[in-house]
Write a protein that holds these residues in place. Structure first.
Motif, PDB file in Angstrom:
ATOM      1  N   UNK A 155       0.826  -1.213   0.000  1.00 44.73           N
ATOM      2  CA  UNK A 155       0.000   0.000   0.000  1.00 44.73           C
ATOM      3  C   UNK A 155       0.859   1.262   0.000  1.00 44.73           C
ATOM      4  N   UNK A 156       2.063   1.176   0.566  1.00 43.23           N
ATOM      5  CA  UNK A 156       2.936   2.344   0.610  1.00 43.23           C
ATOM      6  C   UNK A 156       3.458   2.697  -0.774  1.00 43.23           C
ATOM      7  N   UNK A 157       3.782   1.690  -1.572  1.00 41.84           N
ATOM      8  CA  UNK A 157       4.233   1.968  -2.933  1.00 41.84           C
ATOM      9  C   UNK A 157       3.103   2.463  -3.832  1.00 41.84           C
ATOM     10  N   UNK A 158       1.856   2.088  -3.521  1.00 41.00           N
ATOM     11  CA  UNK A 158       0.717   2.509  -4.324  1.00 41.00           C
ATOM     12  C   UNK A 158       0.100   3.828  -3.857  1.00 41.00           C
ATOM     13  N   UNK A 159       0.483   4.305  -2.684  1.00 43.25           N
ATOM     14  CA  UNK A 159      -0.144   5.494  -2.122  1.00 43.25           C
ATOM     15  C   UNK A 159       0.428   6.765  -2.747  1.00 43.25           C
ATOM     16  N   UNK A 160      -0.388   7.810  -2.729  1.00 47.89           N
ATOM     17  CA  UNK A 160       0.024   9.124  -3.218  1.00 47.89           C
ATOM     18  C   UNK A 160      -0.333  10.237  -2.245  1.00 47.89           C
ATOM     19  N   UNK A 161      -0.917   9.896  -1.116  1.00 54.03           N
ATOM     20  CA  UNK A 161      -1.369  10.916  -0.177  1.00 54.03           C
ATOM     21  C   UNK A 161      -2.823  11.272  -0.408  1.00 54.03           C
ATOM     22  N   UNK A 162      -3.489  11.723   0.629  1.00 56.60           N
ATOM     23  CA  UNK A 162      -4.884  12.105   0.504  1.00 56.60           C
ATOM     24  C   UNK A 162      -5.024  13.355  -0.355  1.00 56.60           C
ATOM     25  N   UNK A 163      -6.187  13.468  -0.996  1.00 60.13           N
ATOM     26  CA  UNK A 163      -6.447  14.630  -1.851  1.00 60.13           C
ATOM     27  C   UNK A 163      -6.521  15.894  -1.007  1.00 60.13           C
ATOM     28  N   UNK A 164      -5.784  16.896  -1.407  1.00 63.51           N
ATOM     29  CA  UNK A 164      -5.774  18.154  -0.689  1.00 63.51           C
ATOM     30  C   UNK A 164      -4.725  18.247   0.395  1.00 63.51           C
ATOM     31  N   UNK A 165      -4.072  17.137   0.731  1.00 64.79           N
ATOM     32  CA  UNK A 165      -3.039  17.154   1.761  1.00 64.79           C
ATOM     33  C   UNK A 165      -1.688  17.521   1.155  1.00 64.79           C
ATOM     34  N   UNK A 166      -0.780  17.891   2.015  1.00 62.43           N
ATOM     35  CA  UNK A 166       0.552  18.267   1.576  1.00 62.43           C
ATOM     36  C   UNK A 166       1.318  17.026   1.142  1.00 62.43           C
ATOM     37  N   UNK A 167       1.963  17.107  -0.006  1.00 65.06           N
ATOM     38  CA  UNK A 167       2.685  15.968  -0.538  1.00 65.06           C
ATOM     39  C   UNK A 167       3.958  15.722   0.273  1.00 65.06           C
ATOM     40  N   UNK A 168       4.321  14.451   0.357  1.00 68.90           N
ATOM     41  CA  UNK A 168       5.516  14.075   1.086  1.00 68.90           C
ATOM     42  C   UNK A 168       5.426  12.637   1.565  1.00 68.90           C
ATOM     43  N   UNK A 169       6.480  12.229   2.252  1.00 69.35           N
ATOM     44  CA  UNK A 169       6.528  10.857   2.758  1.00 69.35           C
ATOM     45  C   UNK A 169       5.467  10.631   3.831  1.00 69.35           C
ATOM     46  N   UNK A 222       2.519   7.871   4.318  1.00 64.93           N
ATOM     47  CA  UNK A 222       2.449   7.027   5.514  1.00 64.93           C
ATOM     48  C   UNK A 222       1.061   7.092   6.135  1.00 64.93           C
ATOM     49  N   UNK A 223       0.462   8.297   6.206  1.00 69.21           N
ATOM     50  CA  UNK A 223      -0.881   8.435   6.765  1.00 69.21           C
ATOM     51  C   UNK A 223      -1.902   7.671   5.928  1.00 69.21           C
ATOM     52  N   UNK A 224      -1.822   7.814   4.615  1.00 76.61           N
ATOM     53  CA  UNK A 224      -2.770   7.105   3.754  1.00 76.61           C
ATOM     54  C   UNK A 224      -2.603   5.589   3.880  1.00 76.61           C
ATOM     55  N   UNK A 225      -1.364   5.125   3.907  1.00 76.83           N
ATOM     56  CA  UNK A 225      -1.122   3.698   4.036  1.00 76.83           C
ATOM     57  C   UNK A 225      -1.622   3.168   5.368  1.00 76.83           C
ATOM     58  N   UNK A 226      -1.420   3.931   6.435  1.00 74.41           N
ATOM     59  CA  UNK A 226      -1.884   3.502   7.755  1.00 74.41           C
ATOM     60  C   UNK A 226      -3.404   3.419   7.813  1.00 74.41           C
ATOM     61  N   UNK A 227      -4.074   4.392   7.205  1.00 78.26           N
ATOM     62  CA  UNK A 227      -5.539   4.371   7.204  1.00 78.26           C
ATOM     63  C   UNK A 227      -6.068   3.189   6.396  1.00 78.26           C
ATOM     64  N   UNK A 228      -5.485   2.967   5.219  1.00 83.30           N
ATOM     65  CA  UNK A 228      -5.930   1.838   4.382  1.00 83.30           C
ATOM     66  C   UNK A 228      -5.671   0.509   5.091  1.00 83.30           C
ATOM     67  N   UNK A 229      -4.511   0.392   5.741  1.00 84.27           N
ATOM     68  CA  UNK A 229      -4.198  -0.842   6.461  1.00 84.27           C
ATOM     69  C   UNK A 229      -5.113  -1.042   7.655  1.00 84.27           C
ATOM     70  N   UNK A 230      -5.477   0.039   8.331  1.00 79.81           N
ATOM     71  CA  UNK A 230      -6.426  -0.062   9.441  1.00 79.81           C
ATOM     72  C   UNK A 230      -7.802  -0.485   8.967  1.00 79.81           C
ATOM     73  N   UNK A 231      -8.260   0.070   7.860  1.00 77.78           N
ATOM     74  CA  UNK A 231      -9.550  -0.330   7.304  1.00 77.78           C
ATOM     75  C   UNK A 231      -9.540  -1.788   6.859  1.00 77.78           C
ATOM     76  N   UNK A 232      -8.426  -2.208   6.265  1.00 76.32           N
ATOM     77  CA  UNK A 232      -8.313  -3.607   5.861  1.00 76.32           C
ATOM     78  C   UNK A 232      -8.323  -4.535   7.072  1.00 76.32           C
ATOM     79  N   UNK A 233      -7.674  -4.131   8.154  1.00 78.58           N
ATOM     80  CA  UNK A 233      -7.676  -4.940   9.373  1.00 78.58           C
ATOM     81  C   UNK A 233      -9.072  -5.044   9.965  1.00 78.58           C
TER      82      UNK A 233
END
Length: 232
Positions: free
Chosen positions: A110-124, A128-139
């Motif tokens: 998910x980290x390699x596929x993530x690009x950050x949430x829309x409207x958020x500041x780009x960066x690592x 990480x936030x997007x990947x954590x949220x997706x992983x939490x939802x998957x769990x």
């Protein structure tokens, strides 16, 4: 000793992955963010491969260490190959196997596929936030499916109480199921792989001509030459 063994396996797995991995497009682009994401994903995959290799080599290591101790019981320099080391290695391999299976591998994907949430500041950190949220939802989705399946199979207090015993019951069960799936996949794919190897090898190698009759080939060639001469 555990740290030295794991460091050796990690270095070996790093060389293996960097040797066989395909050249990606974003490594050629001078983008620090994509390069950092690539390095983090590579590190997670290397860690998981080192844990898997350690799990494979753990049983041979246990057998060999036991035989060495039985052969040289009074040798001072090999007394570190004791039961506590093997037991500790088994516990560490079990812990890191579940950690890699449940968290590290999904996080790397998910980290390699993530690009950050829309409207958020780009960066690592946005990735990480997007990947954590997706992983939490998957769990939560997986736990919900397990809860529903447990309620369908056995709707009693014992089955609902067992859902809270995640570490003692569900993680070993999940580890065993995935190991069984891997063994079945290996048994299914091994014959096809061997047949493909023999087919490709047969096409590449030149068959030996040791048992061929050269006199017979020479006579056939003369007959063909005579037939061609008569036609001309």
């Amino acid at each position: 000793i555990c740290a030295l063994l794991f460091a050796s396996l990690y270095i070996l797995c790093h060389f293996i992955i960097t040797h066989f991995k395909k050249h990606t497009d974003f490594t050629a682009v001078h983008d620090d963010e994509d390069a950092a994401v690539n390095r983090i994903a590579l590190g997670l995959c290397t860690f998981t491969l080192a844990v898997a290799l350690g799990a494979v080599l753990l049983l041979p290591f246990s057998i060999i260490s036991n035989e060495v101790l039985l052969s040289f019981p009074q040798n001072y320099y090999i007394q570190w190959l004791n039961g506590s080391l093997i037991h500790g290695l088994w516990n560490l391999v079990f812990l890191f196997s579940n950690l890699s299976l449940v968290f590290l591998m999904p996080f790397a994907y998910f980290f390699t596929e993530s690009e950050g949430f829309a409207g958020s500041k780009k960066g690592i950190m946005a990735r990480v936030y997007e990947t954590s949220v997706v992983l939490l939802l998957l769990t939560l989705l997986v736990l919900g499916m397990v809860w529903v399946a447990s309620a369908i199979v056995g709707n009693d207090a014992a089955s609902r109480q067992s859902l809270y015993d995640l570490w003692e019951y569900y993680l070993p069960y999940l580890y065993s199921c995935i190991s069984l799936f891997g063994v079945l996949l290996l048994l299914l794919c091994t014959p096809f792989g061997l047949s493909t190897i023999f087919t490709v090898t047969g096409k590449l190698l030149v068959k030996p001509r040791l048992l061929e009759d050269l006199d017979e080939q020479l006579s056939c060639t003369r007959l063909e030459e005579a037939a061609v001469s008569r036609r001309i």
